[in-house]
Design an enzyme around this catalytic site. Sequence first.
Site, PDB file in Angstrom:
ATOM      1  N   ARG A   1       0.854  -1.198   0.000  1.00  0.00           N
ATOM      2  CA  ARG A   1       0.000   0.000   0.000  1.00  0.00           C
ATOM      3  C   ARG A   1       0.887   1.243   0.000  1.00  0.00           C
ATOM      4  O   ARG A   1       1.769   1.381   0.852  1.00  0.00           O
ATOM      5  CB  ARG A   1      -0.933   0.017   1.208  1.00  0.00           C
ATOM      6  CG  ARG A   1      -2.109   1.002   1.022  1.00  0.00           C
ATOM      7  CD  ARG A   1      -3.009   1.081   2.240  1.00  0.00           C
ATOM      8  NE  ARG A   1      -2.289   1.686   3.353  1.00  0.00           N
ATOM      9  CZ  ARG A   1      -2.245   1.180   4.588  1.00  0.00           C
ATOM     10  NH1 ARG A   1      -2.855   0.060   4.869  1.00  0.00           N
ATOM     11  NH2 ARG A   1      -1.566   1.809   5.524  1.00  0.00           N
TER      12      ARG A   1
ATOM     13  N   GLU B   1       4.727   6.907   2.741  1.00  0.00           N
ATOM     14  CA  GLU B   1       5.517   5.687   2.872  1.00  0.00           C
ATOM     15  C   GLU B   1       4.978   4.617   1.948  1.00  0.00           C
ATOM     16  O   GLU B   1       3.898   4.750   1.353  1.00  0.00           O
ATOM     17  CB  GLU B   1       5.486   5.177   4.316  1.00  0.00           C
ATOM     18  CG  GLU B   1       4.086   4.833   4.820  1.00  0.00           C
ATOM     19  CD  GLU B   1       4.075   4.442   6.283  1.00  0.00           C
ATOM     20  OE1 GLU B   1       5.161   4.304   6.862  1.00  0.00           O
ATOM     21  OE2 GLU B   1       2.972   4.277   6.834  1.00  0.00           O
TER      22      GLU B   1
ATOM     23  N   ASN C   1       4.083   0.595   2.257  1.00  0.00           N
ATOM     24  CA  ASN C   1       3.856  -0.479   3.226  1.00  0.00           C
ATOM     25  C   ASN C   1       3.865  -1.820   2.504  1.00  0.00           C
ATOM     26  O   ASN C   1       2.910  -2.154   1.792  1.00  0.00           O
ATOM     27  CB  ASN C   1       2.512  -0.296   3.929  1.00  0.00           C
ATOM     28  CG  ASN C   1       2.441   0.999   4.710  1.00  0.00           C
ATOM     29  OD1 ASN C   1       3.007   1.112   5.783  1.00  0.00           O
ATOM     30  ND2 ASN C   1       1.757   1.990   4.161  1.00  0.00           N
TER      31      ASN C   1
ATOM     32  N   SER D   1      -3.543  -3.083   5.755  1.00  0.00           N
ATOM     33  CA  SER D   1      -4.864  -3.511   6.238  1.00  0.00           C
ATOM     34  C   SER D   1      -5.992  -2.595   5.791  1.00  0.00           C
ATOM     35  O   SER D   1      -5.788  -1.607   5.094  1.00  0.00           O
ATOM     36  CB  SER D   1      -4.840  -3.596   7.765  1.00  0.00           C
ATOM     37  OG  SER D   1      -4.550  -2.322   8.315  1.00  0.00           O
TER      38      SER D   1
ATOM     39  N   LYS E   1      12.028   1.790   6.123  1.00  0.00           N
ATOM     40  CA  LYS E   1      12.159   3.244   6.002  1.00  0.00           C
ATOM     41  C   LYS E   1      13.532   3.642   5.459  1.00  0.00           C
ATOM     42  O   LYS E   1      13.657   4.580   4.679  1.00  0.00           O
ATOM     43  CB  LYS E   1      11.926   3.901   7.366  1.00  0.00           C
ATOM     44  CG  LYS E   1      10.566   3.620   7.981  1.00  0.00           C
ATOM     45  CD  LYS E   1       9.445   4.205   7.157  1.00  0.00           C
ATOM     46  CE  LYS E   1       8.095   4.088   7.864  1.00  0.00           C
ATOM     47  NZ  LYS E   1       7.637   2.692   7.977  1.00  0.00           N
TER      48      LYS E   1
ATOM     49  N   LYS F   1      11.713   9.044  11.892  1.00  0.00           N
ATOM     50  CA  LYS F   1      11.056   7.751  11.687  1.00  0.00           C
ATOM     51  C   LYS F   1      11.997   6.596  12.025  1.00  0.00           C
ATOM     52  O   LYS F   1      13.106   6.524  11.479  1.00  0.00           O
ATOM     53  CB  LYS F   1      10.610   7.598  10.231  1.00  0.00           C
ATOM     54  CG  LYS F   1       9.470   8.495   9.813  1.00  0.00           C
ATOM     55  CD  LYS F   1       9.020   8.141   8.395  1.00  0.00           C
ATOM     56  CE  LYS F   1       7.725   8.823   8.021  1.00  0.00           C
ATOM     57  NZ  LYS F   1       7.233   8.361   6.703  1.00  0.00           N
TER      58      LYS F   1
ATOM     59  N   GLU G   1       6.552  -0.336  11.396  1.00  0.00           N
ATOM     60  CA  GLU G   1       5.255  -0.171  10.760  1.00  0.00           C
ATOM     61  C   GLU G   1       4.184  -0.214  11.846  1.00  0.00           C
ATOM     62  O   GLU G   1       4.437  -0.611  12.975  1.00  0.00           O
ATOM     63  CB  GLU G   1       5.011  -1.289   9.735  1.00  0.00           C
ATOM     64  CG  GLU G   1       6.072  -1.401   8.659  1.00  0.00           C
ATOM     65  CD  GLU G   1       6.121  -0.192   7.744  1.00  0.00           C
ATOM     66  OE1 GLU G   1       5.136   0.573   7.708  1.00  0.00           O
ATOM     67  OE2 GLU G   1       7.151   0.011   7.081  1.00  0.00           O
ATOM     68  N   GLY G   2       2.960   0.181  11.467  1.00  0.00           N
ATOM     69  CA  GLY G   2       1.847   0.039  12.382  1.00  0.00           C
ATOM     70  C   GLY G   2       1.345   1.335  12.993  1.00  0.00           C
ATOM     71  O   GLY G   2       0.329   1.351  13.673  1.00  0.00           O
TER      72      GLY G   2
ATOM     73  N   ARG H   1      -8.013   7.242   5.042  1.00  0.00           N
ATOM     74  CA  ARG H   1      -8.126   7.398   6.495  1.00  0.00           C
ATOM     75  C   ARG H   1      -7.984   8.876   6.840  1.00  0.00           C
ATOM     76  O   ARG H   1      -7.165   9.575   6.245  1.00  0.00           O
ATOM     77  CB  ARG H   1      -7.024   6.610   7.210  1.00  0.00           C
ATOM     78  CG  ARG H   1      -7.114   5.107   7.031  1.00  0.00           C
ATOM     79  CD  ARG H   1      -5.823   4.426   7.423  1.00  0.00           C
ATOM     80  NE  ARG H   1      -4.740   4.830   6.527  1.00  0.00           N
ATOM     81  CZ  ARG H   1      -3.451   4.554   6.737  1.00  0.00           C
ATOM     82  NH1 ARG H   1      -3.089   3.912   7.832  1.00  0.00           N
ATOM     83  NH2 ARG H   1      -2.536   4.948   5.878  1.00  0.00           N
TER      84      ARG H   1
END
Length: 487
Positions: free
Chosen positions: A121, A140, A142, A147, A317, A377, A381-382, A463
């Site tokens: 993603r 970024e 992913n 998800s 990253k 950073k 992830e998450g 989002r």
Amino acid sequence: MEGNGQRSGMDNVNDEALVTEAIFYASTNGIVMVSRNDPKEIIHAPFTLRPSRLPRTCFDLGRRLCAPFNRVIDALARDETFLEQTLGETAQVDPFTGHLLEIYLRTKSNPRKVGRIGITRYDYFAEKNDTEGLRMSQVEMNTIAASFGSLSARTTSLHRHLFSLDPRRREDDDLPVNDTPNNLAKILASAHQLYCQRRAIRPENKPIIAFIVQPGERNSFDQDILRETVWTLRGIRAIRISLCELASMAEVDPTGSLLIQDKGNKEIRFEVSVAYFRAGYAPTDYPSEKEWTARSMIEESAVLSCPSVAYQLAGAKKVQQVLYAPGVLEKFALDQKDAELMRQVFVGQWGLDMSNRVETELAVQAALDNPQAYVLKPQREGGGNNLYGLELAEALRRMTERERAAFILMQRINPIAQENIIVRATEMIRTECVSEIGFFGLFLAASEPDQIMVNGSGGFLLRSKAANVEDGGVAAGVAVLDSPALY
């Protein structure tokens, strides 16, 4: 109930009626999650009452860039020298990256693998550019556990339903079709088929797809919608299993098949065709050696891993920061026009290792002088891991040169904000929101001979969060589900 936030000129009564209808629709159409406070309670997932507006040009660009970025990720994952050199210093100071790199170097030449699959993603903000127009700025890439594809599609359906009830709808708003769960299911099924064909698996043996999940997963409904879609479209069974369970219930046979015991009958074993990771992206997913053993087992087997450790490392990253450097992206992009287009969405990124001491010290000083202009950073992830402002400056002053190598600096993106209503735990909050749009990139290739079978865009996720909130996703309890209304 109405929470604190910025007031709008909207009709309060009508908004409250729409919120009631929206909560009912979400609860009866699977836009739900497990409660953070009670694992036995199911609640509606948080969402915006109305879709957020996004220029069609930005949407089209993000979708257009999926295929070339997919090819870059695949090329990065196949370049052993690049990954080892790029992540070597980071791996020395970050045990999580070091463990992943160790597994990769040990298993990279596995001849049993029949192909490669990626569900990536690519996340962006729309921000104002120097000419007062809007540009897409990439946050970024992913490569693991991308998800909310299933709930994203259902949120689009929610907004379409609310549009039909809301007389204040803009006539020029356009909700694009969101077919993400079907597209994700199709590529998982295609990977399953590739495995069965290349491994000469008889249909009656009925291999399965394993969804690798976290124990106590709150976002299980997003995953289960996808599992059900795989079954509905292709009749392929998909199970949920944690890394810890896999370590105790699975084994790799002499031919490379990964065999998992049936939870209800240990005498029955199923062969796994695809391991689809919705966990394994953070150190907390590996609380013991059992989880690392399970991850190694998957890499050592013939299973098509989504993602492989190589793909996961390609999304680090540090790798994304190195891609920003002059000439690096161009080395991995097949088409230079695509490379120019991809560079248009990049923002400034700087490494903090000592491979270039002068450049690193200049970047650190610039961040200390103006910490609001940067993001710090780690290789995580998450959501909820980045540092901003004063926290960023304090961390840079506190860390040793060696510790800084586990981080990168990124130019801070200033996304456009727009008024919306957030609905969370049945409460409505009027506030200014910023929106992050992610495009799912789908990639599947067979090995020996190398043949790309799928490469393109598989859907999107929007989002949104209050404009004054700095970091965190939906699962982290910060962002909410949204849909783009194109104009």
